[in-house]
Motif scaffolding. Structure first.
Motif, mmCIF file in Angstrom:
data_model
loop_
_atom_site.group_PDB
_atom_site.id
_atom_site.type_symbol
_atom_site.label_atom_id
_atom_site.label_comp_id
_atom_site.label_asym_id
_atom_site.label_seq_id
_atom_site.Cartn_x
_atom_site.Cartn_y
_atom_site.Cartn_z
ATOM 1 N N SER A 137 0.837 -1.207 0.000
ATOM 2 C CA SER A 137 0.000 0.000 0.000
ATOM 3 C C SER A 137 0.864 1.246 0.000
ATOM 4 C CB SER A 137 -0.927 -0.005 1.222
ATOM 5 O OG SER A 137 -1.874 -1.062 1.125
ATOM 6 N N GLY A 138 2.025 1.171 0.701
ATOM 7 C CA GLY A 138 2.947 2.303 0.700
ATOM 8 C C GLY A 138 3.479 2.600 -0.687
ATOM 9 N N LEU B 273 2.955 6.009 -3.037
ATOM 10 C CA LEU B 273 4.012 6.767 -3.711
ATOM 11 C C LEU B 273 3.695 6.975 -5.193
ATOM 12 C CD1 LEU B 273 7.232 5.176 -2.153
ATOM 13 C CD2 LEU B 273 6.385 7.498 -1.792
ATOM 14 N N ILE B 274 3.122 5.949 -5.816
ATOM 15 C CA ILE B 274 2.759 6.068 -7.239
ATOM 16 C C ILE B 274 1.705 7.154 -7.427
ATOM 17 C CG2 ILE B 274 1.672 4.865 -9.171
ATOM 18 C CD1 ILE B 274 2.939 2.266 -8.104
ATOM 19 N N LEU C 188 -5.679 9.196 0.001
ATOM 20 C CA LEU C 188 -5.287 8.304 -1.089
ATOM 21 C C LEU C 188 -6.146 7.046 -1.051
ATOM 22 C CD1 LEU C 188 -1.412 8.611 -0.607
ATOM 23 C CD2 LEU C 188 -2.913 10.034 -2.008
ATOM 24 N N ARG C 189 -6.852 6.807 -2.142
ATOM 25 C CA ARG C 189 -7.726 5.634 -2.216
ATOM 26 C C ARG C 189 -6.962 4.493 -2.895
ATOM 27 N NH1 ARG C 189 -11.091 9.996 -2.402
ATOM 28 N NH2 ARG C 189 -12.941 9.835 -1.050
ATOM 29 N N ILE D 100 -5.883 6.073 2.724
ATOM 30 C CA ILE D 100 -4.703 6.515 3.462
ATOM 31 C C ILE D 100 -4.672 8.033 3.477
ATOM 32 C CG2 ILE D 100 -2.180 6.539 3.484
ATOM 33 C CD1 ILE D 100 -2.216 3.829 2.115
ATOM 34 N N SER D 101 -4.537 8.607 4.669
ATOM 35 C CA SER D 101 -4.371 10.055 4.805
ATOM 36 C C SER D 101 -2.887 10.367 4.780
ATOM 37 C CB SER D 101 -5.001 10.552 6.112
ATOM 38 O OG SER D 101 -6.402 10.316 6.109
#
Length: 529
Positions: free
Chosen positions: A416-417, A421-422, A474-475, A482-483
């Protein structure tokens, strides 16, 4: 009747013309007698300007020419198996012409002349008896055509050789060697050297002709194997059959000239020819498989080899079928093959360049985020710094650090990290201009460098980036939202800095200053609450 005198003169002219032609045809007569082992084995009455064919056994043969001529004409032989032709110079005053093949100017009158002909193999010898004008015209056409062919070969040799030197790829040099050997082989076969070097017997000898035939087979095999990577796709076939067979054909070409003109020499000559054809058929089959597999340039090579194999079949198996194809089919096929190979070489150059560009791009691109990596960004940033030194404007560098990115990895997982980043890299790329340079120089650190006309433009970009990255949701597909947020530092230069490293150091400090300010701001908000 209008203009009767004109019609009379026209009719008289036609009558005289046809009478002269008839007289020339009936009063010019030549016949040949083939003498083998002291016995006349064949007799033929020649027809002016019509080629004749005479089957000659291998070894030394004698040919008697008897003529009754009212005007000069040309007699000659047109086959590469001839090693030497000797005539009885005391029997008549015929004159040997400087020509690509043994050719003789026959005088008017009645005479006989005896030729001694040495042939290496049993062959159908082509004999011609022509008017001087027709002979000169045919010689001019043939020598001009072959001159253009040799010019094409020379152009290809030089072009491909220097192209190979530039690209440091020896496959191109191998092609140059192949074209040189083949062009020299055809030059010796067609006999143009007889015109310019009539007294250099070795250069005109059948020995040298055969050696270059073997060199052509060997160099062609090695080149095609390397060009199409057959040695990588079928290593055993290449190592244990193709290369040794080509070397064996070369060895035959060296051995055959030292054999007498007998059945053994003829056998080895035929063996060399059929071995060459077998090598080409095997290569053709392997290239056909590559074409089916859609390997690059395989179809072009297959087409050219198909033409060469067809020409070789005519030359070896059907050498008496058509004199023109026997003599010129291989030359025409090689000229087409050389052109196709030139296209294949150009395609290879294009592929090599594309591969280099791709390799360079891959070496300079971050595989995850598809922006420049540290190496690529440094190269582009240094180029932009040089441009700034040579001109004016504002050089601006933004240093972006994702806040608490370790917590994102620990909480949501590294996959997920990476996806976060993408997404962030795509957001950054949407905010910048086309000429701005975006790079990822650390795990969660991005940099942007750009050259602006004024400070306002530089500040506008920084404002857009800071605003857009101040608070993100971020979905991630298949995972919880993710905030995230980022701290952005900026440095601007109206006077060029000493180096890109110096720019990065200042921008890094600016980013940490922004991070502290944001942290202090959050702590102040907590105390108020």
């Amino acid at each position: 009747m209008k203009y009767p005198i004109v019609k009379f003169i026209a009719c008289l002219f036609l009558v005289l013309t046809y009478t002269n032609l008839f007289a020339a045809t009936t009063n010019n007569a030549c016949k040949i007698e083939l003498i083998v082992n002291g016995q006349v084995t064949a007799t033929e009455q020649l027809t002016l300007n019509v080629d004749s064919q005479q089957l000659m056994p291998s070894g030394s043969n004698k040919l008697k020419l008897t003529c009754s001529l009212i005007e000069q004409s040309v007699f000659g032989f047109n086959k590469d198996e001839i090693l030497d032709v000797i005539w009885d110079k005391n029997s008549s005053n015929i004159l040997q012409l400087p020509a690509s093949h043994p050719s003789y100017l026959l005088p008017s009158g009645n005479f006989s002349v005896l030729f001694t002909i040495d042939t290496h193999t049993k062959s159908m010898q082509q004999i011609y008896w022509q008017d001087v004008a027709i002979y000169l015209n045919d010689s001019l056409v043939n020598n001009t055509t072959m001159g253009a062919f040799y010019g094409l070969c020379l152009t290809l040799i030089l072009y491909v050789f220097f192209m190979g030197r530039t690209l440091n790829d020896n496959r191109f040099q191998l092609y140059s060697v192949y074209v040189f050997c083949a062009a020299t082989f055809f030059l010796l076969q067609e006999g143009q050297l007889n015109i310019v070097l009539p007294n250099h017997s070795f250069l005109l000898s059948h020995q040298l002709y055969l050696i270059f035939a073997g060199l052509t087979v060997f160099s062609a095999t090695v080149f095609i194997v390397r060009l199409t990577d057959l040695h990588l796709t079928w290593p055993k076939t290449s190592h244990y059959f193709l290369t040794p067979s080509a070397a064996l054909a070369l060895a035959f070409s060296v051995i055959i000239p030292f054999l007498e003109h007998n059945a053994i020499g003829s056998f080895f000559s035929q063996l060399m020819a059929w071995l060459t054809l077998l090598i080409m058929l095997v290569i053709l089959l392997l290239i056909a498989i590559q074409s089916f597999r859609k390997v690059a340039i395989a179809r072009l090579v297959f087409l050219s080899l198909l033409l060469m194999v067809a020409a070789m079949v005519f030359r070896i198996a059907f050498h008496d079928f058509n004199p023109f194809l026997t003599r010129y089919a291989l030359i025409i096929a090689f000229a087409i093959e050389a052109f196709i190979f030139a296209i294949a070489v150009s395609s290879r150059v294009k592929n090599i360049n594309l591969q280099k560009i791709k390799a360079e791009k891959d070496a300079n691109t971050d595989a995850l985020c598809k922006v420049y990596n540290r190496r690529g960004w440094d190269v582009k940033a240094n180029a932009l710094l040089t441009q700034h030194k040579q001109g004016a404007g504002i050089l601006s560098l933004l240093y972006i650090d994702i806040n608490d990115f370790k917590i994102i990895n620990d909480t949501h997982g590294h996959d997920s990290g990476d996806k976060a980043l993408i997404i962030i890299s795509k957001i950054i790329k949407k905010q910048v201009r086309e000429n701005d340079i975006v790079g990822r120089i650390g795990g969660d650190e991005f940099v942007i460098v750009g050259l602006f006309e004024n400070e306002k433009q530089a500040n506008n970009l920084a404002h857009r980036i800071k605003t857009r990255l101040s608070s993100l949701t971020l979905r991630i597909q298949g995972a919880a939202d993710i905030s995230a947020s980022a701290s952005v530092g900026q440095v601007k230069f109206s006077t060029s800095p000493a180096s890109v490293t110096a720019m990065l150091d200042l921008a890094d400090k600016s980013m940490y200053q922004a991070k502290r300010e944001k942290k202090n701001e959050r702590q102040g908000n907590l105390q108020i609450d």
